[in-house]
Design a protein around this motif. Sequence first.
Motif, PDB file in Angstrom:
ATOM      1  N   LYS A   6      46.944 106.845  37.104  1.00  0.00           N
ATOM      2  CA  LYS A   6      46.746 105.663  37.950  1.00  0.00           C
ATOM      3  C   LYS A   6      47.374 104.422  37.327  1.00  0.00           C
ATOM      4  O   LYS A   6      48.039 103.637  38.006  1.00  0.00           O
ATOM      5  CB  LYS A   6      45.262 105.431  38.205  1.00  0.00           C
ATOM      6  CG  LYS A   6      44.646 106.457  39.124  1.00  0.00           C
ATOM      7  CD  LYS A   6      43.174 106.197  39.304  1.00  0.00           C
ATOM      8  CE  LYS A   6      42.548 107.293  40.157  1.00  0.00           C
ATOM      9  NZ  LYS A   6      41.104 107.124  40.287  1.00  0.00           N
ATOM     10  N   SER A  10      50.583 102.280  38.621  1.00  0.00           N
ATOM     11  CA  SER A  10      50.474 100.838  38.833  1.00  0.00           C
ATOM     12  C   SER A  10      51.580 100.090  38.092  1.00  0.00           C
ATOM     13  O   SER A  10      52.179  99.148  38.632  1.00  0.00           O
ATOM     14  CB  SER A  10      49.098 100.362  38.373  1.00  0.00           C
ATOM     15  OG  SER A  10      48.975  98.977  38.500  1.00  0.00           O
ATOM     16  N   ARG A  42      50.284 105.675  43.296  1.00  0.00           N
ATOM     17  CA  ARG A  42      48.821 105.712  43.445  1.00  0.00           C
ATOM     18  C   ARG A  42      48.150 106.559  42.377  1.00  0.00           C
ATOM     19  O   ARG A  42      46.924 106.629  42.306  1.00  0.00           O
ATOM     20  CB  ARG A  42      48.454 106.250  44.835  1.00  0.00           C
ATOM     21  CG  ARG A  42      48.783 105.305  45.971  1.00  0.00           C
ATOM     22  CD  ARG A  42      48.221 105.783  47.300  1.00  0.00           C
ATOM     23  NE  ARG A  42      48.730 107.089  47.695  1.00  0.00           N
ATOM     24  CZ  ARG A  42      49.866 107.311  48.359  1.00  0.00           C
ATOM     25  NH1 ARG A  42      50.641 106.289  48.688  1.00  0.00           N
ATOM     26  NH2 ARG A  42      50.226 108.538  48.691  1.00  0.00           N
ATOM     27  N   GLU A  44      48.374 109.829  42.058  1.00  0.00           N
ATOM     28  CA  GLU A  44      47.912 111.092  42.632  1.00  0.00           C
ATOM     29  C   GLU A  44      48.635 112.307  42.063  1.00  0.00           C
ATOM     30  O   GLU A  44      48.212 113.433  42.302  1.00  0.00           O
ATOM     31  CB  GLU A  44      48.072 111.068  44.154  1.00  0.00           C
ATOM     32  CG  GLU A  44      47.186 110.030  44.819  1.00  0.00           C
ATOM     33  CD  GLU A  44      47.441 109.896  46.296  1.00  0.00           C
ATOM     34  OE1 GLU A  44      48.386 110.526  46.823  1.00  0.00           O
ATOM     35  OE2 GLU A  44      46.691 109.137  46.943  1.00  0.00           O
TER      36      GLU A  44
END
Length: 73
Positions: A6, A10, A42, A44
């Motif tokens: 994550k 970012s 994201r 994922e």
Amino acid sequence: MGELAKKLGSNIRKKRKEKGFSQEAFALAVGIDRSYMGRIERGEVRITVEKLYELAVVLHCEPASLLPAQDTL
């Protein structure tokens, strides 16, 4: 996905925006699908070291600059 993915995502998003890329234009420059780029940003998916280097080349930065600081995990 984990906190590392994550935060990495970012950081990639932040650098992409600093360089003035839309997500679609950036994905095209890297040679990946825009939806996959969204999943990376994201957090994922976990990207390979090779993919990290490919992203850094397009962003004109060092791959290490995209990694989150260890103390933020």
